[in-house]
Design a protein around this motif. Structure first.
Motif, PDB file in Angstrom:
ATOM      1  N   TYR A   1       0.946  -1.185   0.053  1.00 44.05           N
ATOM      2  CA  TYR A   1       0.054   0.153   0.197  1.00 44.05           C
ATOM      3  C   TYR A   1       1.072   1.329  -0.122  1.00 44.05           C
ATOM      4  O   TYR A   1       1.844   1.324   0.685  1.00 44.05           O
ATOM      5  CB  TYR A   1      -0.917   0.171   1.276  1.00 44.05           C
ATOM      6  CG  TYR A   1      -1.988  -1.124   1.411  1.00 44.05           C
ATOM      7  CD1 TYR A   1      -2.959  -1.025   0.497  1.00 44.05           C
ATOM      8  CD2 TYR A   1      -1.533  -2.357   2.105  1.00 44.05           C
ATOM      9  CE1 TYR A   1      -3.840  -1.988   0.634  1.00 44.05           C
ATOM     10  CE2 TYR A   1      -2.509  -3.244   2.008  1.00 44.05           C
ATOM     11  CZ  TYR A   1      -3.722  -3.360   1.381  1.00 44.05           C
ATOM     12  OH  TYR A   1      -4.546  -4.208   1.541  1.00 44.05           O
ATOM     13  N   LYS A   2       0.499   2.324  -0.601  1.00 41.42           N
ATOM     14  CA  LYS A   2       0.801   3.595  -0.575  1.00 41.42           C
ATOM     15  C   LYS A   2      -0.289   4.231   0.109  1.00 41.42           C
ATOM     16  O   LYS A   2      -1.460   4.244  -0.171  1.00 41.42           O
ATOM     17  CB  LYS A   2       0.995   4.133  -1.852  1.00 41.42           C
ATOM     18  CG  LYS A   2       1.243   5.775  -1.932  1.00 41.42           C
ATOM     19  CD  LYS A   2       2.628   6.020  -1.641  1.00 41.42           C
ATOM     20  CE  LYS A   2       2.778   7.674  -1.534  1.00 41.42           C
ATOM     21  NZ  LYS A   2       3.423   8.138  -0.553  1.00 41.42           N
ATOM     22  N   ILE A   3       0.149   5.017   0.963  1.00 44.92           N
ATOM     23  CA  ILE A   3      -0.966   5.746   1.983  1.00 44.92           C
ATOM     24  C   ILE A   3      -0.635   7.037   2.144  1.00 44.92           C
ATOM     25  O   ILE A   3       0.507   7.674   2.083  1.00 44.92           O
ATOM     26  CB  ILE A   3      -0.851   5.261   3.501  1.00 44.92           C
ATOM     27  CG1 ILE A   3      -0.927   3.562   3.512  1.00 44.92           C
ATOM     28  CG2 ILE A   3      -1.769   5.830   4.334  1.00 44.92           C
ATOM     29  CD1 ILE A   3      -0.634   3.013   4.686  1.00 44.92           C
ATOM     30  N   ALA A   4      -1.695   7.829   1.876  1.00 44.74           N
ATOM     31  CA  ALA A   4      -1.917   9.405   2.069  1.00 44.74           C
ATOM     32  C   ALA A   4      -2.860   9.926   2.621  1.00 44.74           C
ATOM     33  O   ALA A   4      -3.827   9.435   2.679  1.00 44.74           O
ATOM     34  CB  ALA A   4      -1.802  10.148   0.633  1.00 44.74           C
ATOM     35  N   VAL A   5      -2.756  10.467   3.662  1.00 43.45           N
ATOM     36  CA  VAL A   5      -3.880  11.228   4.298  1.00 43.45           C
ATOM     37  C   VAL A   5      -3.822  12.907   4.356  1.00 43.45           C
ATOM     38  O   VAL A   5      -2.624  13.475   4.378  1.00 43.45           O
ATOM     39  CB  VAL A   5      -3.592  11.016   5.921  1.00 43.45           C
ATOM     40  CG1 VAL A   5      -4.692  11.338   6.845  1.00 43.45           C
ATOM     41  CG2 VAL A   5      -3.549   9.403   6.019  1.00 43.45           C
ATOM     42  N   SER A   6      -5.053  13.454   4.097  1.00 43.78           N
ATOM     43  CA  SER A   6      -5.401  14.780   3.778  1.00 43.78           C
ATOM     44  C   SER A   6      -6.549  15.012   4.394  1.00 43.78           C
ATOM     45  O   SER A   6      -7.663  14.530   4.144  1.00 43.78           O
ATOM     46  CB  SER A   6      -5.024  15.033   2.516  1.00 43.78           C
ATOM     47  OG  SER A   6      -5.339  16.635   2.076  1.00 43.78           O
ATOM     48  N   ASP A   7      -6.277  16.058   5.209  1.00 42.73           N
ATOM     49  CA  ASP A   7      -7.724  16.674   5.873  1.00 42.73           C
ATOM     50  C   ASP A   7      -8.477  15.316   6.610  1.00 42.73           C
ATOM     51  O   ASP A   7      -9.785  15.393   6.363  1.00 42.73           O
ATOM     52  CB  ASP A   7      -8.519  17.605   5.107  1.00 42.73           C
ATOM     53  CG  ASP A   7      -9.634  18.518   5.626  1.00 42.73           C
ATOM     54  OD1 ASP A   7      -9.402  18.731   6.955  1.00 42.73           O
ATOM     55  OD2 ASP A   7     -10.612  18.630   5.180  1.00 42.73           O
ATOM     56  N   GLY A   8      -7.978  14.527   7.031  1.00 43.45           N
ATOM     57  CA  GLY A   8      -8.949  13.169   7.671  1.00 43.45           C
ATOM     58  C   GLY A   8      -9.097  12.321   6.626  1.00 43.45           C
ATOM     59  O   GLY A   8      -9.724  11.239   6.950  1.00 43.45           O
ATOM     60  N   ALA A   9      -8.838  12.767   5.304  1.00 47.76           N
ATOM     61  CA  ALA A   9      -9.332  11.487   4.336  1.00 47.76           C
ATOM     62  C   ALA A   9      -8.039  10.611   4.218  1.00 47.76           C
ATOM     63  O   ALA A   9      -6.917  11.115   3.872  1.00 47.76           O
ATOM     64  CB  ALA A   9      -9.753  12.107   3.185  1.00 47.76           C
ATOM     65  N   VAL A  10      -8.229   9.202   4.348  1.00 49.58           N
ATOM     66  CA  VAL A  10      -7.210   8.491   3.958  1.00 49.58           C
ATOM     67  C   VAL A  10      -7.239   7.856   2.555  1.00 49.58           C
ATOM     68  O   VAL A  10      -8.426   7.263   2.095  1.00 49.58           O
ATOM     69  CB  VAL A  10      -7.435   7.105   4.933  1.00 49.58           C
ATOM     70  CG1 VAL A  10      -6.378   6.199   4.802  1.00 49.58           C
ATOM     71  CG2 VAL A  10      -7.240   7.772   6.482  1.00 49.58           C
ATOM     72  N   PHE A  11      -6.332   8.019   1.900  1.00 56.33           N
ATOM     73  CA  PHE A  11      -6.107   7.471   0.378  1.00 56.33           C
ATOM     74  C   PHE A  11      -5.173   6.164   0.430  1.00 56.33           C
ATOM     75  O   PHE A  11      -3.923   6.368   0.745  1.00 56.33           O
ATOM     76  CB  PHE A  11      -5.669   8.715  -0.478  1.00 56.33           C
ATOM     77  CG  PHE A  11      -6.793   9.852  -0.543  1.00 56.33           C
ATOM     78  CD1 PHE A  11      -7.488   9.924  -1.586  1.00 56.33           C
ATOM     79  CD2 PHE A  11      -6.412  11.006   0.328  1.00 56.33           C
ATOM     80  CE1 PHE A  11      -8.525  10.825  -1.498  1.00 56.33           C
ATOM     81  CE2 PHE A  11      -7.259  11.873   0.414  1.00 56.33           C
ATOM     82  CZ  PHE A  11      -8.285  11.832  -0.536  1.00 56.33           C
ATOM     83  N   LEU A  12      -5.772   5.000  -0.036  1.00 59.80           N
ATOM     84  CA  LEU A  12      -4.838   3.971  -0.231  1.00 59.80           C
ATOM     85  C   LEU A  12      -4.653   3.699  -1.740  1.00 59.80           C
ATOM     86  O   LEU A  12      -5.827   3.572  -2.424  1.00 59.80           O
ATOM     87  CB  LEU A  12      -5.626   2.749   0.500  1.00 59.80           C
ATOM     88  CG  LEU A  12      -6.043   2.934   1.899  1.00 59.80           C
ATOM     89  CD1 LEU A  12      -6.760   1.528   2.385  1.00 59.80           C
ATOM     90  CD2 LEU A  12      -4.667   2.621   2.488  1.00 59.80           C
TER      91      LEU A  12
END
Length: 105
Positions: free
Chosen positions: A59-70
Motif C-alpha cells: 500500500y501507498k498511504i496518503a492522508v489529507s484533511d482526515g481523508a485516508v487514500f490507499l
C-alpha cells in the motif's frame, strides 16, 4: 483552472499510465490538521505492520484533511477488506478512499 493544470502535468510525467484525480483545492491545512493527518498515517501504518494477514508494503498511504487514500495492488480481497476496516477504525479518519486493485497470484 488550477485543478485541470495539475492533472495535465501529472499525465506529462514519464511512465504514467493512469492519473487518479482526487485533487481538492481549498484553504491551507492548519498545523493542527497536519498533526492529526500525521497521527492517522502513523497509526494506520503501525496497525498494518503488525497484522500478519496484511502486507503493508503493498500500500501507498496518503492522508489529507482526515481523508485516508490507499493505492496499490494486493494479492487477496481479504487483505484489502482487513486494511479498509483498520483504516476506517482509526480515530480521526473521516473517510477512506481505496484505489487498490486485487491481483491474485
Amino acid at each position: 483552472e488550477g485543478r485541470r493544470k495539475l492533472v495535465e502535468n501529472a499525465w506529462k510525467a514519464r511512465g504514467v499510465d493512469q492519473v487518479i484525480d482526487e485533487i481538492v483545492i481549498g484553504d491551507k491545512t492548519s498545523i493542527g490538521q497536519g498533526f492529526a493527518d500525521a497521527r492517522i498515517d502513523a497509526a494506520l501504518r503501525s496497525k498494518l505492520i503488525v497484522n500478519d494477514d496484511v502486507k503493508s508494503g503493498d500500500y501507498k498511504i496518503a492522508v489529507s484533511d482526515g481523508a485516508v487514500f490507499l493505492l496499490g495492488a494486493v494479492r487477496s480481497e481479504r487483505s484489502l477488506t482487513q486494511t479498509l476496516e483498520i483504516a476506517r477504525a482509526i480515530s480521526g479518519a473521516r473517510r477512506v478512499v481505496s484505489h487498490v486493485i486485487v491481483r491474485p497470484l
